[in-house]
Design a protein around this motif. Structure first.
Motif, PDB file in Angstrom:
ATOM      1  N   LYS A 137      20.103  -2.964 -17.716  1.00  0.00           N
ATOM      2  CA  LYS A 137      20.706  -3.690 -16.729  1.00  0.00           C
ATOM      3  C   LYS A 137      20.920  -2.589 -15.776  1.00  0.00           C
ATOM      4  CE  LYS A 137      22.688  -7.223 -19.399  1.00  0.00           C
ATOM      5  NZ  LYS A 137      24.250  -7.917 -20.183  1.00  0.00           N
TER       6      LYS A 137
ATOM      7  N   TYR B  30      11.902  -2.233 -25.569  1.00  0.00           N
ATOM      8  CA  TYR B  30      12.634  -2.231 -26.593  1.00  0.00           C
ATOM      9  C   TYR B  30      12.689  -0.710 -27.200  1.00  0.00           C
ATOM     10  CZ  TYR B  30      11.823  -7.202 -26.593  1.00  0.00           C
ATOM     11  OH  TYR B  30      11.555  -8.686 -26.320  1.00  0.00           O
TER      12      TYR B  30
ATOM     13  N   ARG C 134       8.412  -5.995 -21.793  1.00  0.00           N
ATOM     14  CA  ARG C 134       9.702  -5.684 -22.070  1.00  0.00           C
ATOM     15  C   ARG C 134       9.820  -4.491 -22.760  1.00  0.00           C
ATOM     16  NH1 ARG C 134      12.963 -10.581 -23.034  1.00  0.00           N
ATOM     17  NH2 ARG C 134      14.648  -8.971 -23.924  1.00  0.00           N
TER      18      ARG C 134
ATOM     19  N   TRP D 110      20.027  -0.502 -25.949  1.00  0.00           N
ATOM     20  CA  TRP D 110      19.446  -0.420 -24.713  1.00  0.00           C
ATOM     21  C   TRP D 110      19.269  -1.348 -23.677  1.00  0.00           C
ATOM     22  CZ3 TRP D 110      19.572   4.087 -26.471  1.00  0.00           C
ATOM     23  CH2 TRP D 110      19.237   4.444 -27.603  1.00  0.00           C
ATOM     24  N   GLN D 111      19.448  -2.925 -24.258  1.00  0.00           N
ATOM     25  CA  GLN D 111      19.399  -3.850 -23.323  1.00  0.00           C
ATOM     26  C   GLN D 111      20.645  -3.922 -22.265  1.00  0.00           C
ATOM     27  OE1 GLN D 111      16.646  -5.723 -23.191  1.00  0.00           O
ATOM     28  NE2 GLN D 111      16.196  -4.404 -24.743  1.00  0.00           N
TER      29      GLN D 111
END
Length: 423
Positions: A290, A313, A311, A285-286
């Protein structure tokens, strides 16, 4: 404070739809802010014709049952054991039967962030612990018995926002007002846009903004969404009356002490999905984040400058096959319009005294969106009560008239002053 948002895909809820999985939290919240999008199909009849209040009444009934039900099973009901103990190293913390967010907040200061996170995890898993132990003692008047009142609700076509408060806080809420801004067809109809509720709790002014922004994943659609935000901030206005002269309430969104913006913001992933399938398979997912348009536009200072978001997650919340855990884009058999998975459903905030505890999505398959919720601790100003503006004590009944809750005044408790901008 519990804040939740859910695009329900134009579907009316069926009897018995379980909302407790969405509304569950480590401890009962004092305020529930629940925003919905597409509670009715966004067809010409609903956009141009008379407003269909039927689905909103059903959602209110289900929410009331979920928050106030005294018939939860042991598995569904949070457990507050009077003798439960949480251990970490040489530390030992006795959990009180009443574990409210104020208790949690004080424990956070004492234990530190890492230990506090372990405590939250421990508290949320108490339901499954000690299955063979005797039942905890009866706790009449405890959080298990607390009731919630509908403070305000408002519908604009498919957008629906409701605010529920703990019964003993009910009389401390005043200056309820609502403002609606249409941003849909021709730039002003209500199939897209915002509902904003302004209210004062003690001496702290809250603004709760539920939005459904412009859809689409073509290049440039994010600019239209940015414009929606700009116009909502500019056109949302809360009217005054002569009663407010001693302590005038805020007139615009940004004048409030605490602001929460929730909804289907519709920001997608930036173009270029060559490795998207691989990233989805790896649950990376990170890497996908982006490409998140909202993050890109916010970093560039083009939208939500000065706002905060927790954040992320959790996986993208849109678009799923009906009653499935698979994204539309992942199957070639689907005849539905393909959509790149995206984090459309978001919660942002700004203001002093607001601290996010968690940011999570639910897993209901009811819609092609997954619901999202966030928990906040809120510091409220109790001082400087006005000398000349007396609020008569009020109480809320267990049943709220649907017609009252959904009328143009949009408030169950007092007559709110409504100002709608449709240009």
């Amino acid at each position: 404070m519990f804040v939740g948002t859910w695009n329900v895909g134009g579907k009316s809820p069926y009897d018995g739809l379980n909302l407790r999985d969405w509304l569950k939290s480590p401890a009962p919240a004092d305020i529930y802010v629940l925003g919905f999008q597409e509670i009715v199909p966004l067809n010409a009849g609903n956009v141009l014709g008379a407003e269909d209040n039927g689905p909103a009444a059903k959602w209110l009934s289900l929410i009331r049952q979920a928050l106030n039900s005294d018939n939860k099973t042991d598995h569904e009901r949070p457990q507050y054991h009077s003798n439960a103990t949480w251990l970490h190293g040489d530390q030992q913390t006795n959990l009180k039967p009443r574990l409210s967010f104020s208790n949690l907040l004080s424990l956070e200061d004492e234990l530190g962030q890492d230990d506090f996170a372990r405590l939250l995890n421990f508290q949320s898993n108490l339901n499954s612990a000690e299955e063979d132990s005797p039942n905890p003692p009866s706790m009449a008047g405890s959080p298990l018995q607390r009731r919630y009142c509908l403070a305000a609700s408002k519908q604009m076509v498919g957008i629906f926002l409701c605010v529920w408060v703990r019964a003993d806080l009910y009389r401390h809420i005043n200056n309820l007002k609502v403002s609606c801004v249409g941003r849909g067809i021709m730039g002003y109809l209500g199939n897209k846009g915002s509902i904003s509720i302004s209210m004062r709790l003690h001496q702290t002014n809250f603004c709760l903004v539920c939005t459904h922004l412009t859809s689409g994943e073509k290049e440039g659609d994010e600019i239209r969404r940015n414009l929606d935000v700009t116009e909502i901030l500019k056109k949302t206005r809360f009217s005054h009356s002569y009663k407010d002269l001693q302590q005038p309430p805020p007139e615009s969104i940004l004048e409030h002490d605490i602001i929460v913006w929730l909804g289907d913001l519709n920001y997608r992933l930036a173009s270029g999905r060559g490795d998207m399938h691989e990233l989805l398979k790896r649950n990376d997912w990170q890497a996908l984040l982006k490409r998140d348009q909202l993050k890109i536009e916010q970093r560039a200072g083009r939208v939500f400058e000065g706002w905060e978001e927790g954040r992320i997650y959790f996986p993208p919340t849109y678009k799923y096959l009906t009653n499935s855990d698979h994204y539309v884009v992942q199957t070639s058999k689907s005849k539905e319009k393909r959509r790149t998975p995206a984090w459309c459903d978001r919660i942002l905030w700004r203001g002093e005294g607001l601290k996010q505890i968690c940011y999570i999505r639910g897993e209901s398959r009811f819609s092609d969106h997954r619901p999202v919720y966030s928990l906040f601790s809120v510091h409220v100003n109790l001082a400087n009560k006005p000398k000349f503006h007396t609020i008569a004590p009020r109480s809320c009944s267990s049943e709220v008239s649907t017609n009252t809750a959904l009328s143009s005044s949009c408030v169950a408790k007092i007559q709110a002053e409504e100002l709608s901008f449709t240009y």
